[in-house]
Design an enzyme around this catalytic site. Structure first.
Site, PDB file in Angstrom:
ATOM      1  N   LYS A 163       0.828  -1.221   0.000  1.00 32.24           N
ATOM      2  CA  LYS A 163       0.000   0.000   0.000  1.00 32.24           C
ATOM      3  C   LYS A 163       0.860   1.267   0.000  1.00 32.24           C
ATOM      4  CE  LYS A 163      -4.352  -1.968   0.961  1.00 32.24           C
ATOM      5  NZ  LYS A 163      -5.310  -2.409   1.945  1.00 32.24           N
ATOM      6  N   ARG A 222      -3.325 -10.052   4.891  1.00 29.50           N
ATOM      7  CA  ARG A 222      -3.674 -10.111   3.457  1.00 29.50           C
ATOM      8  C   ARG A 222      -2.471  -9.605   2.674  1.00 29.50           C
ATOM      9  NH1 ARG A 222      -6.022  -6.972  -0.524  1.00 29.50           N
ATOM     10  NH2 ARG A 222      -7.580  -8.041  -1.812  1.00 29.50           N
TER      11      ARG A 222
END
Ligand code: 9MG
Length: 272
Positions: A217, A253
């Site tokens: 991210k 994740r």
């Protein structure tokens, strides 16, 4: 009858990311071809993923949604090929897509809207007995990074997740099949994201297993000095996942499954 989610996914479990999309920032397009997606999912399983999260709609900042027909066109060939072989989570907010995925063997519905997007999804999950991940998001993917604001991000995310658990249970979903996710990068600044992990204990205190998805991210790229980064490195992703595990996360994740599994196996041994 399924086992409670914490039995099925012991700490730490890795959820591999398989985006069957042309436009995700982190892996845009690499698994858009169904045979590439299937190969990626099988490789992730071999590398130690507990489950792979298959999605046909990008939720990256700025993304426009796609319709259910297109989402089904993307994910169904992948789910058909994996059925029976690879444990699958379906990353969707749509009841029609979830329903078809569950028929094809998916065991978890990963809904970034926490059952707010499609009024029919809660019933689909309840009737199937599937696991569900309820994620926090401020705003919607198209606009969520414009100006995220909180008085106290952790207590607001916690209150939201508590309310969504009550909603899901009232809709007939067994509490033992629910996991929660603070939604790293979904309507949050870099500092909001790090504070959520730093104070993850306030979210695990809700009493449900917590999923954290920091993998690749942009906050990680920004932390490392690029103010306009849209992704983060593998090493930074692994570091954030280990920190999240140490603060109580159950499911991590991740795109880079081997690296996450190796790091989390070592972290678990050291911390045991
Ligand atoms: C679909 N998706 C993208 N990022 C995610 C995250 O952090 N958590 C969950 N549950 N889903 C995500």
């Amino acid at each position: 009858m399924r086992a409670p989610i914490e039995t099925r996914f012991p700490r730490p479990s890795v959820m591999g990311v398989v985006n069957v999309t042309p436009d995700s920032f982190s892996d845009g397009g690499v698994n858009f071809d169904p045979s590439d997606a299937v190969a990626a999912a099988r490789r992730m399983l071999a590398e130690g993923a507990a489950i792979v999260d298959v999605g046909g709609e990008s939720t990256r900042p700025g993304a426009d949604g796609v319709g259910a027909d297109e989402e089904l066109r993307r994910v169904v060939p992948v789910l058909e090929a994996l059925a029976g072989d690879v444990p699958v989570s379906i990353d969707t907010s749509k009841a029609r897509v979830a329903s078809r995925a569950l028929e094809l063997g998916a065991e978890l519905v990963n809904d970034v809207t926490a059952l707010r997007g499609d009024g029919a999804l809660a019933e689909v999950v309840a009737e199937s007995g599937a696991y569900v991940c309820l994620m926090h998001m401020q705003g919607e993917p198209r606009t969520m990074q414009a100006e995220p604001r909180y008085d106290d991000v952790v207590s607001e995310v916690r209150s939201f997740l508590e309310e969504r658990v009550r909603f899901a249970v009232d809709a007939g979903i067994a509490e033992e099949r629910i996991c929660l996710d603070p939604g790293i990068g979904f309507g949050k600044t870099v500092e909001h994201n790090f504070e959520l992990v730093r104070r993850l204990g306030e979210l695990t205190a809700v009493g449900r297993p917590v999923v954290v998805g920091f993998s690749r991210k942009s906050s990680l790229g920004r932390l490392l000095g690029d103010p306009s980064a849209t992704t983060g490195s593998v090493a930074a992703s692994v570091g954030a996942a280990v920190a999240a595990y140490q603060r109580g996360a159950t499911i991590l994740r991740a795109h880079d499954v081997r690296e996450h599994v190796e790091a989390l196996t070592a972290a678990r041994a050291v911390l045991a």
